[in-house]
Scaffold this motif. Structure first.
Motif: not given
Ligand SMILES: Nc1ncnc2c1ncn2[C@@H]1O[C@H](COP(=O)(O)OP(=O)(O)OP(=O)(O)O)[C@@H](O)[C@H]1O
Ligand SMILES: Nc1ncnc2c1ncn2[C@@H]1O[C@H](COP(=O)(O)OP(=O)(O)OP(=O)(O)O)[C@@H](O)[C@H]1O
Ligand SMILES: [Mg+2]
Ligand SMILES: [Mg+2]
Ligand SMILES: [Mg+2]
Ligand SMILES: [Mg+2]
Ligand SMILES: [Mg+2]
Ligand SMILES: [Mg+2]
Lengths: 336, 336
Positions: B229-234
């Motif tokens: 989810l962090n990768e996507i948010a980033g």
């Protein structure tokens, strides 16, 4: 039947072949894999592809003429080129030992990037794993590659027939001897560097010249030229007769091989190919190899015969004849 | 700046990402790799392909619910499926430690063959290397895979936009907890097995239901759901808001995670995907997941927001909100 893996299972010779057939081919069984060529010939969405992989565990990681990075890129480029394909996209899986210097990794990545650019391929995907200290030795790489088979030619060891000519693209054994000496375990010095190089251009030149007379290409990696010729003899059910005096070997490699106690015919190259072509195309094919920078030392080293089926015969410099078997044991571990 | 590789560089979280970007992406630089998706989207001879690789160093090699063999096949099948591709052909590079039992290798190969058959893919090429005792730990595998992208949909983290719904296909963390407990180093018992499974069918069902509302799929492997989810948010420059109470976690996994001192949101799955879809398609997508045997426990766990850009927020069960960062350190080494 052996119950444990030995170094010989990784040497690319007889034991590797037996293990691959008994364990992997037997389990995975499919017509593409069963060819046991340098790569797999597959078709996807109408495109004729070649697909291949190699793991690299060479020690030391850096050696005269190259390192694990360009070796891994060139190795996969070459297996694609031997399928008659134009190499396009590479992947890399990296297994690192805890404590490995980041600067060495950067040097390896830079070397991979240079080799990829030189070969006209892109590294488009990868993976990075780390294991604890003592659970790996520095850095292992596994490259896989996709190429496109644009030529209308069927290559494969099984297409070889009596009368064909056997060519080699240059002096053999440089890579294997270089890596052994680079370990510094032996008190031998020799002025030799690895032959690691991308052979797609060389292969294309040869295939252009040989036309539909091209039978099979193989890069002479683990097990050397002798092992490859045995694979071809076995797959085609033919004899391969090699003229020892015609096989190009550098003086330094010959000398170091003697001290290492190994016949250069079994020593790995990483930038030399063996080609079998219709005898009628041999002269043209040889000329094409010699006209390429990587093939200046190319030679016609022998021919294919009806007999003895499945065997490789060497006509020695002294006029005798002996059988050259598959590589047995592992005289040169972790050469690639 | 770190000078040596640490276990954290292999955990799939913050350190892995930094290393991959600073070393590999920087050296290899090309638009396909730079997407940093599960696999590379390439076109060859008119065919739209996906290409991916993963190395596997899981310890132990055999664990409840699976082994390194099916893990390696499913892992590569899943990275292809997450690209929206139909998985077709696999390669495998095998690195063995001298002394490894041939019977274990046969068991691994049989498991790979079964997994390949179950996923409808063929293992068409491979490589086998051996290193000395103490230079590797038993058996490492590197699979690569080719799939065909037949769908007319553009998937990728960068396509995610505020308002989108976030789905997960089932209870999280089973695989990571299972492998940790299988090591037997901890005196914890829990009735849990790895979720390793091929998700191409599940992904296809989801993509059928979501149509052009599908934004991105990710298999929640190293670093778990939180890291993805962090990768996507980033990548999308959006906020992702997750409702803790909505995240499916088995009782046993929750308990074991507490004892292991890790949040299940960071624990690797090997048969669970995270999907971001247009909110208007969320109900249909969720129903499609739930209708599939691998998605019975699917749930809508959150949504995408404008703020805070690049961050993941967790609404806790007690009504609070906290930032969920990328995985830091390596609490669960050699999980895959
Ligand atoms: N673990 C394996 N699983 C499936 N096939 C394998 C495996 N190892 C080797 N093979 C197959 O066996 C054949 C010979 O492999 P080998 O690695 O010796 O060839 P190569 O890559 O041309 O040589 P080198 O690895 O020395 O560069 C190939 O067709 C390869 O696909
Ligand atoms: N050594 C590397 N060289 C080039 N790219 C890499 C390398 N390692 C990772 N990558 C890239 O980084 C991205 C993330 O890789 P990662 O391995 O975390 O993804 P994944 O395979 O989906 O996860 P997992 O490995 O946990 O299954 C991918 O786009 C991958 O191609
Ligand atoms: Mg080869
Ligand atoms: Mg090879
Ligand atoms: Mg990966
Ligand atoms: Mg993935
Ligand atoms: Mg993966
Ligand atoms: Mg190989």
């Amino acid at each position: 039947r052996e119950e444990r893996i030995t170094l010989a299972h990784g040497a690319g010779g007889k034991a590797t072949r037996t293990l691959v057939e008994a364990v992997f081919v037997d389990a995975f069984r499919n017509p593409v894999l069963e060819q046991l060529e340098d790569g797999a010939a597959v078709s996807v969405g109408g495109a004729r592809l070649a697909f291949t992989t190699d793991s690299f565990v060479v020690s030391p990681l850096f050696f005269p003429g190259g390192d694990i990075g360009d070796l891994a890129v060139n190795g996969t480029v070459n297996d694609l080129a031997m399928c008659g394909a134009r190499p396009l996209h590479l992947s890399v899986g990296v297994i690192l030992e805890e404590g490995f210097p980041v600067a060495d990794l950067q040097r390896i990545a830079a070397s991979m990037a240079r080799a990829a650019a030189a070969a006209g391929v892109e590294i488009v995907t990868g993976d990075t794993k780390v294991v604890r200290r003592g659970q790996a030795d520095g850095c292992f790489l596994t490259t896989a590659g996709i190429g496109v088979r644009e030529r209308d030619v069927t290559l494969g060891a099984a297409t070889v027939r009596p009368g064909d000519a056997v060519l080699v693209s240059g002096p053999i054994g440089d890579h294997g001897v270089t890596v052994m000496l680079a370990r510094g375990e032996l008190d031998i010095e020799a002025d030799v560097v690895s032959d690691t190089a991308p052979m797609h251009g060389l292969a294309a030149a040869l295939l252009d010249a040989a036309g539909d007379g091209a039978r099979v290409l193989r890069d002479a990696t683990r097990g050397g030229v002798a092992t490859i010729l045995n694979e071809i003899a076995g797959a085609a059910g033919v004899g391969v007769v090699v003229d020892e005096a015609a096989v190009p070997v550098r003086e330094e490699v010959l000398g170091a091989s003697e001290l290492l106690g190994i016949d250069p015919l079994y020593v790995a190259c990483e930038g030399r190919l063996v080609a079998v072509v219709d005898a009628a195309r041999a002269a043209a094919a040889l000329a094409a190899l010699r006209a390429h920078p990587l093939g200046a030392g190319a030679a016609l080293i022998g021919h294919v015969a009806d007999d003895p089926p499945g065997l490789v015969l060497l006509r020695t410099a002294f006029g005798g004849t002996r059988i050259v078997d598959l590589l047995v044991g592992d005289p040169l571990p972790r050469i690639c």
